[in-house]
Write a protein that holds these residues in place. Sequence first.
Motif, PDB file in Angstrom:
ATOM      1  N   ASP A 113      80.867  15.918  36.518  1.00 12.77           N
ATOM      2  CA  ASP A 113      80.194  15.584  37.785  1.00 12.77           C
ATOM      3  C   ASP A 113      78.861  15.706  37.756  1.00 12.77           C
ATOM      4  O   ASP A 113      78.063  15.502  38.927  1.00 12.77           O
ATOM      5  N   SER A 114      78.150  16.334  36.649  1.00 12.59           N
ATOM      6  CA  SER A 114      76.898  16.725  36.859  1.00 12.59           C
ATOM      7  C   SER A 114      76.020  15.647  36.160  1.00 12.59           C
ATOM      8  O   SER A 114      74.686  15.431  35.885  1.00 12.59           O
ATOM      9  N   ASP A 115      76.874  14.519  35.585  1.00 14.04           N
ATOM     10  CA  ASP A 115      76.046  13.649  34.590  1.00 14.04           C
ATOM     11  C   ASP A 115      75.794  12.315  35.067  1.00 14.04           C
ATOM     12  O   ASP A 115      76.543  11.264  35.337  1.00 14.04           O
ATOM     13  N   PHE A 116      74.384  12.345  35.796  1.00 14.48           N
ATOM     14  CA  PHE A 116      74.229  11.202  36.728  1.00 14.48           C
ATOM     15  C   PHE A 116      73.711  10.185  35.705  1.00 14.48           C
ATOM     16  O   PHE A 116      73.594   8.745  36.093  1.00 14.48           O
ATOM     17  N   TYR A 117      73.588  10.355  34.447  1.00 19.21           N
ATOM     18  CA  TYR A 117      73.282   9.076  33.490  1.00 19.21           C
ATOM     19  C   TYR A 117      74.411   8.298  33.320  1.00 19.21           C
ATOM     20  O   TYR A 117      74.158   7.065  33.167  1.00 19.21           O
ATOM     21  N   GLN A 171      80.072  14.110  42.758  1.00 19.78           N
ATOM     22  CA  GLN A 171      79.256  13.955  41.493  1.00 19.78           C
ATOM     23  C   GLN A 171      77.754  13.621  41.841  1.00 19.78           C
ATOM     24  O   GLN A 171      77.406  13.123  42.840  1.00 19.78           O
ATOM     25  N   ALA A 172      76.789  14.001  40.850  1.00 16.91           N
ATOM     26  CA  ALA A 172      75.591  13.579  40.868  1.00 16.91           C
ATOM     27  C   ALA A 172      75.778  12.291  40.460  1.00 16.91           C
ATOM     28  O   ALA A 172      76.344  12.059  39.407  1.00 16.91           O
ATOM     29  N   SER A 227      67.905  16.165  27.531  1.00 19.92           N
ATOM     30  CA  SER A 227      69.001  16.826  27.901  1.00 19.92           C
ATOM     31  C   SER A 227      70.294  16.472  27.140  1.00 19.92           C
ATOM     32  O   SER A 227      70.329  15.214  26.640  1.00 19.92           O
ATOM     33  N   LYS A 228      71.379  17.176  27.159  1.00 19.76           N
ATOM     34  CA  LYS A 228      72.581  16.695  26.647  1.00 19.76           C
ATOM     35  C   LYS A 228      73.246  15.618  27.279  1.00 19.76           C
ATOM     36  O   LYS A 228      73.663  14.603  26.741  1.00 19.76           O
ATOM     37  N   HIS A 229      72.905  15.262  28.479  1.00 20.20           N
ATOM     38  CA  HIS A 229      73.443  14.249  29.327  1.00 20.20           C
ATOM     39  C   HIS A 229      72.949  12.955  29.065  1.00 20.20           C
ATOM     40  O   HIS A 229      73.326  11.867  28.601  1.00 20.20           O
ATOM     41  N   SER A 230      71.511  12.963  28.868  1.00 21.04           N
ATOM     42  CA  SER A 230      70.695  11.901  28.278  1.00 21.04           C
ATOM     43  C   SER A 230      71.117  11.385  27.033  1.00 21.04           C
ATOM     44  O   SER A 230      71.038  10.236  26.518  1.00 21.04           O
ATOM     45  N   ILE A 232      68.994   8.593  42.972  1.00 24.93           N
ATOM     46  CA  ILE A 232      69.569   9.882  42.670  1.00 24.93           C
ATOM     47  C   ILE A 232      70.175  10.379  43.726  1.00 24.93           C
ATOM     48  O   ILE A 232      69.476  10.946  44.497  1.00 24.93           O
ATOM     49  N   HIS A 233      71.609  10.779  43.724  1.00 22.84           N
ATOM     50  CA  HIS A 233      72.147  11.656  44.717  1.00 22.84           C
ATOM     51  C   HIS A 233      72.773  12.715  44.024  1.00 22.84           C
ATOM     52  O   HIS A 233      73.269  12.531  42.981  1.00 22.84           O
ATOM     53  N   THR A 234      72.345  13.995  44.279  1.00 22.61           N
ATOM     54  CA  THR A 234      73.223  15.203  43.840  1.00 22.61           C
ATOM     55  C   THR A 234      73.597  15.855  44.736  1.00 22.61           C
ATOM     56  O   THR A 234      72.963  16.171  45.911  1.00 22.61           O
ATOM     57  N   PRO A 235      75.096  16.465  44.627  1.00 23.72           N
ATOM     58  CA  PRO A 235      75.446  17.325  45.814  1.00 23.72           C
ATOM     59  C   PRO A 235      74.749  18.700  46.133  1.00 23.72           C
ATOM     60  O   PRO A 235      74.248  19.211  45.032  1.00 23.72           O
TER      61      PRO A 235
END
Length: 282
Positions: A67-71, A99-100, A172-175, A274-277
């Motif tokens: 849910d936190s991985d907007f990539y 989700q982001a 970051s780990k997501h990128s 980018i949308h982030t809750p």
Amino acid sequence: MLILSCPSKLQLLEGILRNNLPQTLLVHGAVMHINRGNPAGHEVLVDSWPKFKAVLTRPRREVATDDSDFYTNMYAAFYHDHDVYRTLLQDTDAVNWAQALRVHGHQDGLYEASRDAAAAKQTQFSPSSYITYLHSDPNKMQARQLDPSLRLSTLNSSHVDLLNETWAYGGSKHSRGYLAALVRSFPNSCILDSNGRLVSWSILDPFGALAHGYTLPEYRGQGYITIINKDLAMRVHALGYPVYGNVALDNERMQNLNELWGYQRLAALCHIIIHTPKSAFS
């Protein structure tokens, strides 16, 4: 809302989107990938079929697991009717607002629709815009000969850490996971020195754009990014993809290079929102 999964319908959609280029570049690129093995694990939603008024591409649920991985949680939008797109965004389950995520598109109304959705869905809202450059025939691009001590190659998993360290949006780990997926699944090009170390590189992204172009500082001024851009652009063009890329508004060097290479600057900007809750910040 309908999910298009029939191969014949997806092929028809690709043709319709191609006829509406360049406004449809992002969605068209995603649909092309889907029709050629779907390396990003995306799917296509429309408000109706065959006379659709809005199209949205998104990652499949089994892909968008973090849910936190907007990539990874990336969407592309195109619409004929802004109100229909707004409804698709807010009043259906087309978007997972828990989700982001990021939404990409070339239409100005994208900003307003996302702004309104952010207010309704209680998400943080972070828009940015980029200049899009499109090339009609990369075979005509001029590039110098590569020094014999260097060689053209392709990226592999051992290069991902360097890509993540040098990317302006990386670290970051997501990128890193996103870049690793690109290297694993999409066309790319790089230059290696005589010891096999990276010098310069570029990758095709999940929307069919040439992206992440970079040359290490100690190798700049030698025309290596031109060689990389032409090599990857020619291969992408041969596969039938439109050749395009997005450049930051303040990156005058890359803007000048694109114009020197013969790219056409599009009037419409590429918007990435980018949308982030808000719950993620509590």
